[in-house]
Scaffold this motif. Structure first.
Motif, mmCIF file in Angstrom:
data_model
loop_
_atom_site.group_PDB
_atom_site.id
_atom_site.type_symbol
_atom_site.label_atom_id
_atom_site.label_comp_id
_atom_site.label_asym_id
_atom_site.label_seq_id
_atom_site.Cartn_x
_atom_site.Cartn_y
_atom_site.Cartn_z
ATOM 1 N N ALA A 85 31.258 -11.594 60.940
ATOM 2 C CA ALA A 85 30.241 -11.015 61.823
ATOM 3 C C ALA A 85 29.595 -12.071 62.701
ATOM 4 N N ILE A 86 29.418 -13.299 62.188
ATOM 5 C CA ILE A 86 28.788 -14.355 62.985
ATOM 6 C C ILE A 86 29.633 -14.689 64.214
ATOM 7 N N ALA A 87 30.954 -14.650 64.069
ATOM 8 C CA ALA A 87 31.830 -14.934 65.206
ATOM 9 C C ALA A 87 31.775 -13.816 66.233
ATOM 10 N N LEU A 88 31.635 -12.575 65.770
ATOM 11 C CA LEU A 88 31.437 -11.458 66.688
ATOM 12 C C LEU A 88 30.158 -11.656 67.496
ATOM 13 N N HIS A 89 29.106 -12.063 66.827
ATOM 14 C CA HIS A 89 27.824 -12.310 67.486
ATOM 15 C C HIS A 89 27.955 -13.379 68.557
ATOM 16 N N VAL A 90 28.665 -14.461 68.219
ATOM 17 C CA VAL A 90 28.877 -15.550 69.180
ATOM 18 C C VAL A 90 29.712 -15.071 70.360
ATOM 19 N N SER A 125 27.926 -2.053 66.451
ATOM 20 C CA SER A 125 27.537 -1.440 67.730
ATOM 21 C C SER A 125 26.740 -2.396 68.602
ATOM 22 N N ASP A 126 26.068 -3.373 67.996
ATOM 23 C CA ASP A 126 25.205 -4.275 68.750
ATOM 24 C C ASP A 126 25.869 -5.600 69.081
ATOM 25 N N THR A 127 27.061 -5.856 68.535
ATOM 26 C CA THR A 127 27.714 -7.150 68.751
ATOM 27 C C THR A 127 29.140 -7.014 69.250
ATOM 28 N N SER A 128 29.485 -5.855 69.762
ATOM 29 C CA SER A 128 30.809 -5.685 70.354
ATOM 30 C C SER A 128 30.708 -4.785 71.571
ATOM 31 N N LYS A 129 31.665 -4.910 72.459
ATOM 32 C CA LYS A 129 31.697 -4.038 73.629
ATOM 33 C C LYS A 129 32.160 -2.635 73.261
ATOM 34 N N GLY A 416 23.564 -20.524 69.869
ATOM 35 C CA GLY A 416 22.945 -21.413 68.895
ATOM 36 C C GLY A 416 23.384 -21.224 67.459
ATOM 37 N N ALA A 417 24.518 -20.565 67.225
ATOM 38 C CA ALA A 417 24.997 -20.363 65.856
ATOM 39 C C ALA A 417 25.514 -21.667 65.269
ATOM 40 N N MET A 418 25.217 -21.914 64.002
ATOM 41 C CA MET A 418 25.820 -23.026 63.290
ATOM 42 C C MET A 418 27.193 -22.600 62.784
ATOM 43 N N GLY A 419 28.130 -23.520 62.800
ATOM 44 C CA GLY A 419 29.448 -23.254 62.243
ATOM 45 C C GLY A 419 30.638 -23.316 63.165
ATOM 46 N N PRO A 420 30.490 -23.163 64.510
ATOM 47 C CA PRO A 420 31.703 -23.133 65.349
ATOM 48 C C PRO A 420 32.398 -24.481 65.525
ATOM 49 N N GLY A 421 31.714 -25.598 65.270
ATOM 50 C CA GLY A 421 32.234 -26.907 65.657
ATOM 51 C C GLY A 421 33.622 -27.217 65.139
ATOM 52 N N VAL A 422 33.785 -27.250 63.808
ATOM 53 C CA VAL A 422 35.079 -27.616 63.227
ATOM 54 C C VAL A 422 36.143 -26.552 63.513
#
Length: 555
Positions: A85-90, A125-129, A416-422
């Protein structure tokens, strides 16, 4: 002779193949086993097995950014979907086109609170087209083709395709479908004339360029446009590669909490052209530049979707069109006669920009100031290097001091999500192989998704992970110092030895503990051909280039 009916999973795999998908990112799950089996028959599609669904989602989003095409993430139902879900948000906030193929319980079990059943239409519904639920196997190809189209149309973003387990196992006589032609919109004749008039007459214009400017041809034309129209160019938050920071028209970077002297100079502008940028809170410094809802300067806003133009701002001219088409329309007409003062204005902003990007070395008694490491990396960075960056105050150092050109790519979540770097670094190596990959991550983010280093090792990605270790959730510690000075709680961390941690995965480990070690160790790490982890024991007090915690608490 009887023709064998294909499974719906096979039709889905064939449709992915027709859409040109050559990499998909997944964590395997029983709810979509027929699809993983079907993909064996499509050797052109590499199914990358990740270690966490969040990491797989981040990789798909980075893939979309790197290649300017739809990224694909395949995840299992229920817990797997929630992990990603966090990746969907990003992807939603960063306008990245990603198709998430999500497993679901069998159709005849739905509504019974079946094993790992979820209402995806409600949840996402709030994080996808769009959420597309496949309930008819004869329409599975149509559903996937629609998902790819919607993900790229207008404002790009994620689309979720829900796949009940029994649908994938069952037969389908649907024909695989290929991609639909993307519609490119250009400015109307009236908008073109108004934009030209505004650009030709402004004495102190400023361009703010964002990530929807993508690709060699577009970026090359953008540079020519800035040169011919004598326009200073600022780049938006985490999209620093869209204009060369060493170009004489470079005006700075609008990262979160940008330097005051640069902002004050920019605010003297009498026209803003915001192109390929959605205008979020970080880039706009909390909606103060441009000021919302009505900017202090006349503003032209160019973005692919008419819905987005005017959503939060009242531009004098809002144009919902492809940014490259806008640039081509301006170039076709030419700059004409420009105010003579324009040249000095460009020079002035460029001078301020150079001052801001010049590192004045400082030392600290509680660790290495991270600016030493970033400026050392700058000396060894390849012309086409990909830089990925996690969230945290450590990111302000490369945001300010790492030079980038249009052959580079800077990837980071503007939300500003933590986690995408690696994970983003792993995707960079898989989707654009042969490039130098530099990852900036804090100790907090490294412990969230750093396990995807195992994916890098498994697939031979020579990733270079620079861990900024201050044994704290540093950004929260800074906000704590502002709001509750002297009352430290809930931010201290006990971390592993990150160099040894990297070695345990099979990477080469390096450790920087003093300023004197920086140049030698950075040079060795940048020259190393395989994956490596470079831990720096950094100063917590020097939390960013413009802030110290002791000074914040003393105010």
């Amino acid at each position: 002779m009887t023709t064998m009916t294909k499974t719906a999973a096979h039709v889905l795999a064939a449709t992915l193949d027709k859409h040109g998908v050559d990499i998909a990112y997944c964590v395997p799950g029983e709810s979509y086993l027929p699809l993983t089996d079907a993909l064996i028959d499509f050797p052109n599609i590499q199914l990358v097995v990740c270690r966490h669904e969040g990491g797989a989602g981040f990789m798909a989003a980075a893939h979309a950014r790197l290649r300017n095409e739809v990224g694909v993430c395949v995840i299992s139902r229920g817990p797997g979907a929630m992990n990603t879900a966090i990746a969907l948000h990003v992807a939603y906030h960063d306008a990245e086109p990603v198709v998430f193929l999500v497993g679901q319980a069998e159709i005849d079990e739905l509504g019974r609170n079946a094993l790992q059943e979820m209402n995806y239409s409600k949840t996402f519904s709030d994080t996808s087209k769009m959420v597309i639920e496949v309930i008819d196997p004869t329409r599975i190809a149509e559903s996937v083709a629609r998902a790819f189209h919607v993900a790229q149309a207008g404002t790009p973003g994620p689309v979720v395709v829900v796949l009940p387990e029994d649908i994938l196992y069952g037969p389908s006589d649907a024909e695989p479908l290929g991609p639909r032609k993307k519609a490119l919109t250009a400015p109307s004749a009236a908008d073109k004339e108004q934009a030209l008039e505004m650009l030709r007459t402004a004495e102190k214009p400023l361009v703010i360029a964002g990530g929807r400017l993508h690709g060699k041809e577009t970026l090359g034309d953008f540079t020519k446009f800035a040169e011919e129209f004598q326009l200073p160019v600022a780049t938006s938050q985490r999209r620093f590669h869209v204009f060369d920071s060493r170009h004489p028209n470079a005006a700075g970077r609008l990262f979160n909490r940008a330097p005051g002297q640069m902002l004050e100079a920019m605010k003297e502008s009498d026209l803003l052209l915001v192109i390929g940028e959605r205008i979020g809170p970080s880039m706009s410094q909390g909606y103060t530049f441009p000021r919302a809802p009505k900017p202090d300067q006349p503003m032209i806003h160019v973005w692919p979707s008419t819905e987005e133009v005017g959503r939060n701002y009242e531009p004098e001219l809002g144009i919902g069109c492809d940014p490259h088409e806008f640039i081509k329309a301006m170039m076709a007409e030419g700059a004409g006669d420009l105010p003579v003062s324009r040249i000095e204005w460009v020079k002035r902003l460029n001078m301020v920009h150079k001052e801001v990007m010049t590192w004045a070395p400082v030392s600290s008694n509680d660790g290495v100031v991270f600016g030493h490491v970033v400026t050392a990396i700058d000396k060894h960075m390849a012309k086409d290097a990909v830089v990925t960056c996690d969230a945290g105050n450590f990111s302000s150092w490369p945001s300010r001091f790492l030079h980038m050109g249009q052959e580079n790519m800077f990837i980071g979540a503007t939300v500003g999500a933590m986690g995408p770097g690696v994970p983003s670094g792993v995707a960079a190596g898989l989707s654009t192989p042969g490039r130098q990959i530099i990852v900036f991550v804090g100790d907090g983010g490294a412990m969230m998704t750093g396990n995807e280093l195992a994916t890098a090792i498994q697939y031979g990605v020579p990733i270079k992970i620079f861990v900024s270790n201050n044994n704290a959730y540093g950004t929260i510690r800074m906000h704590q110092a502002k709001a509750f000075p002297g009352r430290v709680t809930s931010t201290e961390l006990m971390n592993p030895d990150f160099a040894a941690w990297g070695e345990a995965f099979g990477a080469k480990g390096f450790k920087i503990e003093t300023e004197a070690e920086v140049d030698e160790i950075v040079a060795a790490a940048m020259a190393y051909e395989g994956p490596c982890v470079i831990e720096t024991r950094v100063s917590l007090n020097h939390i960013s280039p413009s802030a110290r915690i002791d000074e914040i608490e003393a105010r």
